[in-house]
Design an enzyme around this catalytic site. Structure first.
Site, PDB file in Angstrom:
ATOM      1  N   GLY A 106       0.830  -1.191   0.000  1.00 17.82           N
ATOM      2  CA  GLY A 106       0.000   0.000   0.000  1.00 17.82           C
ATOM      3  C   GLY A 106       0.870   1.248   0.000  1.00 17.82           C
ATOM      4  N   CYS A 107       0.280   2.357  -0.366  1.00 14.91           N
ATOM      5  CA  CYS A 107       1.071   3.587  -0.492  1.00 14.91           C
ATOM      6  C   CYS A 107       1.543   4.103   0.866  1.00 14.91           C
ATOM      7  CB  CYS A 107       0.291   4.652  -1.263  1.00 14.91           C
ATOM      8  SG  CYS A 107      -1.394   4.921  -0.681  1.00 14.91           S
ATOM      9  N   TYR A 108       0.634   4.198   1.832  1.00 10.23           N
ATOM     10  CA  TYR A 108       1.070   4.635   3.162  1.00 10.23           C
ATOM     11  C   TYR A 108       2.117   3.697   3.737  1.00 10.23           C
ATOM     12  CZ  TYR A 108      -2.712   8.132   3.787  1.00 10.23           C
ATOM     13  OH  TYR A 108      -3.532   9.221   3.703  1.00 10.23           O
TER      14      TYR A 108
END
Lengths: 347, 347, 347, 347
Positions: free
Chosen positions: C149-151
């Protein structure tokens, strides 16, 4: 206190009317209604309207709206006529939709798919008319008023003085305007997503396709006293509020370039909301955000033989909600500027 | 690999040239120079150019620049002539300043306070010229090329096909363009602060006052084969990059509205960077950011008798740095499109 | 050339993968598929991908995807498992969804309403693991990889070195991160409209409610070699791209504040995409936009007894599409950094 | 009407005070002074203050300021003490600078390079103090008041109730806040240019380096009745106004998570400007722009053992100018909320 109802309060126009009503010394907020959002807390729809957060939106109906001295309609286009017809004649009805703006049924049917509802007195008080009158005179005591569209407001006030005075020619007006995204409303369309809008400029309704063109031409025709043709290109700008309208028209042959500024100066010297900026200073939309002001500047492009007028307004205030309050003030015999903000929120 | 120097590398134009050089398969970054920023790490000036972060900016001088096959000049206006005169003739010099763009000394002196330095081949390869040629032909093998201004790029490519084909009239062109703030450079001016710019649109240089007007008229005159007059109003938009140019001109009497689109279609069918979008689709600046593309659309406003052409470019890429690389490619006999991005970074 | 298919190409993740594939020297774009957007021109969905504008989106199906050496899945969460199961084992499948990221079925079912599909090798090559290895080693030659995921990408890379080295404590990690709106995808939700987003910051999923929390804790646990607890608050920022993660943890008792920086320096000295900035220089999301870079800085707050690490990534590049390409490179035995941008597009 | 002077009226804080004075029913704008901008039209500095456009800025001097009942100081830090000392004791002086905020000379000298001027009553009326009192009680009738910093306002009001009630622990408070660019003032610094700011998030003053840290700790210490240590990281967000503060602290051992919300509810039930939003609704800065409101929400992260409180304020209104008016109201015995906007300008 004068009780005012707002129908269609869940949209941006309705929210702005409520914001301004809260600050008005003579109005109190009565019924607040919506369509699909009926039943919701206003705080869930317009969290910036903190004092009204716990109010619940009613269904839009004649029963709920009746019994108010003023009813503001902020409904989708085509929905005002049926509702207005059922409201008592003595109630002041201020319509923020397009339904009653156009006198020409033909112009209406070109751009809208509902029947033409007719025309109400047009709520742009400052508009100079051919012959020297102002639109204001037609609004005092009116019980039904059609609030102008946001683009027509900024554009008509920019160009009307020159047309009324014969300084600019009516046959070749070119306007390019940039609007903040709230002008497109709250519709859930992909091109209105923040990810798409931020950092981007784009045109729409190009080539005469925008619904506001006939309204602009109607206003400018009233100022010129003869038909006016406008090439109008609206663009979407990466900001929530504000309209910057760049308006150009040919300088009338024989007109004195040196006296052009005087025409606008005189036209608006006594207007509380329309401000011709000092020479050389150009409007910025940021400076009028949240206010009912119009900031204007005019210049002659001697090289191109054109006059350029640029206006800045807040599309939701002077372009919608502020104009609605201003019209209600006039209709009720109050000071036209009562309760309307004269300062923007900047930076 | 071809060694390329960048003079004036601390500004936005210089930074963009470096960004594109890093992605180019035939160029390698040689000297990187600056004025007041000399001695600083490039990472402190352009932190986005990660691979060059530890390079130190040299002083801009002939000694440092000599010995490169290509020298890109990204200097303040008026500084290129003296430097270029001292660089060997065989070095390809690509000037991103205004110094060598205008053929008319009179036009130059109206807008700039330095002496007119002359004119170099003008680096807008795609420009259609009266008679059927392209500006490209004047650039192959050139050792000195003047990169166009950002506004003139977007505007000239939008209007030139119609003027070259006689579809639109040269006498009454009206252009309103919106630019991102990087077009104004890195100058520390109050109106360029983020607090002032965000959420605001404003015009500047109104009434014929913008330096790019004579350059636009020069280009359009070459396309039309006769003098062209332009009313040009630039506006500042709340975005870092991008130019949206809304360009209108009268449809020539007798021209067939139905064939207007064909004119632009044919003009750019073979161009790698200029893209006429499918009918009804309008350009958005976001779609060309970081790319060397021009997105175009054209429509006829039959009501107003005008053709409206809208173009979108990235002012730093196709509007400056990309054009500079494109010109260098041409001068060196490489594929004109080599190393230049054909996709934007969106959303 | 290696043929790569993209399933779910109409979303932002899919668009970014396509953008990067176009710039990659070894991949060519094969099938491009979508759900409800199947049948549309890609130019209507991602107008920035100019070279692919006339490609038409296919329906997402095993038939269309089969026959590619690499298949990128950019589908809504919960849709990858069924599709992946039908793709031949020898096809490299890179999943950008959450489906195969979590090893713990319990963590999965707390946040998602589909059955737990299992876990694939986790595609964060740079992640330092307890004991000195890197996550990279688990990816070479893999046929199935789950893209982070990006976070979790920005946050895990910020904190892992300190946890792996025992410099910071695992028990009280606090992270607040700001993401651009593309991180929320293209869903038509009112709070994602440009009018709502511009000029506004807001948190969401507060109090442990964000789906990325277990993924962050899984990564940090692998780095620390023991369980890590994170308080994570994501916020939505008025920008289309970018994540700025502010990560703090207690300095381990007895750890030498003066040597903290060394830990991060050593961890990433050989990494092509992770850049510890010079002392005192802090990351800005603008500097990594469009690139696969991570910009990092670390400081000790002696007063509060905490280490603060801030990372900036582009959520769509290193946070999704760039990581996907990087994983494909590794799986196929190519240079891990091949075709991936090392420079941001700024300003 | 009460005559109020504004010294330092050319900055953003001064402009905001003027905006609010214009809307206040009891104040009238007296002298308006500046340093280097003295002699300029106010319209050239703050074009949004239309009604004051033709006022000319005076030099800041005791002579000009004397003779007003209230003097607002919006000067650069370190300039208030000398001026205030010369103003008559009976004049209400409201200082928006940092000069008189800190009681600890040591804290002052760590962050500022001028001598410590002392401490005035601290103008955060809503601050709950240990023992049950409010800061308000120390302000009634005061002739000298120090207006809080913008960050300390949002952060202190977020955390103080929990500290005063013992619900959260004072030893490990972590705060990350995002501020609009107007918080950095009008200084012409490269990193504040629109081109640099738009589309970017970045931290600054990391690791305990921000001047507001001791002020936050002072306020929280007064609420807790014992020393509080804060890890504070401010970030710059791409918006002109607004602060979103994400504040977390450990839930005190033994505290009942279910009763946490009650603590904040009771603390602010009677406050006109501090609004705990309905459960599950989180603040957005857009909703408080232009208003004196604080929007708050609180949640327990049981997993991490932390309480998370998020507050949103307008840094120029409740964070500076609105607080200044609120303090003046209190000092003069007026209704504390008189003339202060309770609605934001949104979208």
């Amino acid at each position: 206190m004068i009780r005012a109802a707002v129908a269609g309060a869940s949209g941006y126009a309705g929210g702005e009317i409520l914001r301004l009503l809260l600050a008005h010394p003579q109005f109190e907020v009565g019924a607040v209604t919506a369509g699909s959002n009926a039943g919701e807390r206003l705080g869930a729809i317009h969290p910036h309207l903190t004092p009204l957060a716990d109010r619940v939106l009613d269904d839009t109906s004649v029963e709920v709206l009746a019994g108010h001295e003023v009813v503001f309609l902020a409904l989708p286009h085509g929905h005002s006529a049926a509702l207005a017809a059922q409201l008592p004649e003595e109630v002041v009805v201020i319509d923020c939709g397009a339904d009653f703006r156009l006198e020409s049924a033909q112009a209406w049917t070109t751009f809208y798919d509902t029947p033409h509802a007719g025309a109400w007195p047009y709520g742009l008080p400052e508009l100079p008319l051919a012959g020297g009158a102002r639109q204001r005179e037609r609004l005092a005591g009116a019980r039904r008023i059609a609030v102008p569209g946001c683009y027509p407001t900024g554009i008509s006030l920019a160009l009307a003085p020159g047309l009324a005075a014969g300084t600019i020619e009516p046959s070749d007006v070119v306007v390019v305007a940039a609007s903040g995204t709230s002008g497109a409303g709250k519709a859930l369309k992909p091109h209105l997503l923040g990810s798409e809008v931020m950092g981007s400029m784009s045109p729409y309704g190009v080539g005469g396709g925008h619904r506001h063109t006939p309204e602009i031409e109607q206003n400018l025709g009233r100022a010129a006293g003869l038909p006016v043709t406008v090439s109008f290109t609206p663009t979407l700008a990466p900001m929530p509020r504000g309209i910057l309208a760049t308006c150009t028209a040919r300088l009338t042959e024989g007109a004195d370039p040196a006296s052009v500024r005087n025409v606008w100066e005189q036209a608006y010297a006594a207007e509380p909301f329309v401000h011709l900026l000092p020479e050389g200073v150009w409007p910025r939309t940021a400076d009028v955000i949240g206010s009912n002001n119009v900031h204007l500047q005019v210049a002659v492009d001697a090289h191109a033989g054109r006059v350029v007028v640029v206006s800045a307004i807040d599309n939701l205030t002077k372009g919608t909600g502020g104009a609605a309050i201003q019209c209600a003030n006039l209709a009720l015999g109050l000071d036209e500027a009562l309760g309307l903000p004269l300062t923007g929120v900047a930076p």
